[in-house]
Scaffold this active site. Structure first.
Site: not given
Length: 249
Positions: A19, A70, A91, A107, A133, A232
């Site tokens: 993560s 999500k 999220n 997001d 999601g 991202g």
């Protein structure tokens, strides 16, 4: 200052040891301005375990939500923000003062803010790879940017094309290709979405929601053909800071 309060936050997901969020917020909370705040991973094998998680952690103040929950998290929430309801994915969760859970989507904000500087007048339409999601937030951002889009999945359905239909004409018509699938995420870094990469040009943007590795095989393949590429990471920074504001408002 609000930052000195002792509060617990975390990330809800499955197989989330990699993560970004934990590292990001832990580093943020190392700043003495935010001393006392903590952030941890809540890795659950299925969404039904969320109820037990809440019982065992009554002092939580906010959560981020990642794959694959999500959309699945929504029935467990008391309320959604207007945009989260429209998007159909959450999220970020805020634990309100009266003990209610309110879902938000940051997001779309992070994606929109990170894509906008790359856009040129010839970037008119987008292909969204994946229908989970994360793709819903991306689609909402594209709507706000007035960029028409089409979803791509392994199976064609209404308003969704399959990968076999993508050809030179597709690349002529769609100048922004966005990978919203987990294909290519570490440790499976050799994998990439099944596209005819030879049709990428310098007029295309290849955007990958994946940030680990920083340059996925999808991005490498597109870059070899001259495409502008973006991972991202900035999206994650922007959405995380937006979540922090929501938790503190």
């Amino acid at each position: 200052m609000i930052g000195v309060l002792k509060r617990r936050f975390g990330l809800l997901g499955r197989n989330i040891s990699y993560s970004f969020s934990k590292g990001y917020f832990t580093e943020k909370f190392n700043d003495e301005i935010f001393a006392g705040n903590s952030y941890e991973n809540f890795d659950i094998s299925e969404i039904s375990h969320f109820t037990g998680l809440l019982k065992n952690n009554p002092d939580l103040k906010g959560l981020n939500v990642t794959i694959p929950y999500k959309e699945q998290i929504i029935p467990f929430l008391d309320k959604l923000s207007k945009k989260a309801a429209l998007i159909g994915a959450v999220n970020t969760i805020k634990f309100t003062k009266n003990g209610k859970l309110k879902g938000y989507n940051t997001d779309y904000y992070g994606f929109k803010k990170s894509l906008k500087p790359l856009l040129e007048p010839h970037h008119k339409k987008a292909l969204i790879l994946g229908t989970g999601g994360a793709s819903k937030g991306v689609a909402f951002a594209l709507d706000e940017l007035d960029i028409p889009y089409t979803f791509v999945s392994r199976e064609a359905k209404e308003n969704i094309i399959d990968y076999n239909l993508i050809n030179a004409t597709t690349f002529d018509n769609f100048q922004i290709i966005i990978n919203c699938t987990p294909v290519g995420t570490s440790p499976n870094v050799e994998a990439y979405p099944d596209l005819p990469y030879e049709f990428f040009t310098e007029k295309h943007i290849a955007y990958d929601l994946i940030y680990n590795p920083a340059e996925t095989q999808f991005l490498k393949n597109a870059k070899e053909r001259g495409a502008v590429i973006k991972n991202g990471y900035d999206m994650l920074i922007f959405q995380a800071e937006k979540a922090w504001k929501i938790w503190n408002k």
